[in-house]
Design an enzyme around this catalytic site. Sequence first.
Site, PDB file in Angstrom:
ATOM      1  N   SER A 199      50.118  20.673  41.373  1.00 40.13           N
ATOM      2  CA  SER A 199      48.322  21.721  41.383  1.00 40.13           C
ATOM      3  C   SER A 199      49.145  22.766  40.483  1.00 40.13           C
ATOM      4  CB  SER A 199      48.416  22.655  42.902  1.00 40.13           C
ATOM      5  OG  SER A 199      46.828  22.909  42.366  1.00 40.13           O
ATOM      6  N   TYR A 253      48.105  25.789  51.304  1.00 41.88           N
ATOM      7  CA  TYR A 253      48.057  24.982  50.202  1.00 41.88           C
ATOM      8  C   TYR A 253      48.899  25.126  49.033  1.00 41.88           C
ATOM      9  CZ  TYR A 253      46.636  21.447  47.139  1.00 41.88           C
ATOM     10  OH  TYR A 253      46.335  20.789  45.595  1.00 41.88           O
TER      11      TYR A 253
END
Length: 253
Positions: free
Chosen positions: A139, A152
């Site tokens: 990400s 995350y």
Amino acid sequence: MKLSGNTVLITGGGSGIGRGLAEALHQLENEVVIAGRRKPALDETTAANPGMQSMTLDIEKPEGIRTFAEELAAKFPTLNVLINNAGIMRTERLHDQQKDLADAEAIVATNLLGPMRLTAALLPHLKKQPSATIMNVSSGLAFVPMVLTPTYCATKAAIHSYTQSLRYQLSKTKIEVLELIPPYVATDLMGGKSDPRAMPLDKYIAEVMSILKLEPTPAEICVENVKGLRFAAENGRYDGIFNGLNSSMTDIQ
């Protein structure tokens, strides 16, 4: 990465980026297998894409991964592409955490340990193929974290690091190791599907596929929308981008 004639496994392939990649690769005459824990989502995706197949897998549960890998390799002996895409994202207020850290542990198990376990389980099979590819999905938040989702972001940073080591260790094999680094994309993850600030999923997949057509394939697959995050530190813009991303989250301090 060659774009046709593969047998591809995509975890988290029933929705979002995973489904987008699955459908794009399916259209290019690859045999595509999607895996995930939500069978209705898998069934909906395969029904919309005749010929695509699915297998259920709860990537968070370590006890089932080896069995899954054995069944997968037996059913699809030409499997040569693994796309570790499955992931979960949850907000965490660190001032007031669960006593058992259940959310954090679930995120680590799904986003980090799951891909590591599945890669380890399938690596012997992939080594037998004439050529193979492992693609790990990280990400842009691996490079500039959003403070509302600390675990995350930490798992995605760890996936980036793990992918670099995996690539180096496999550099003398026939296995190519790629990292897909998405920006904020309009998917169901954290309600982004209806957020006008998110990159439309179809545009994201189209740009990714155009990058994958390049020869040689870049080790890191970055669309234009994610380059600000990916190269924030290298470009001397980290503090400004970090503060801009997180300045509205004063209520968690």
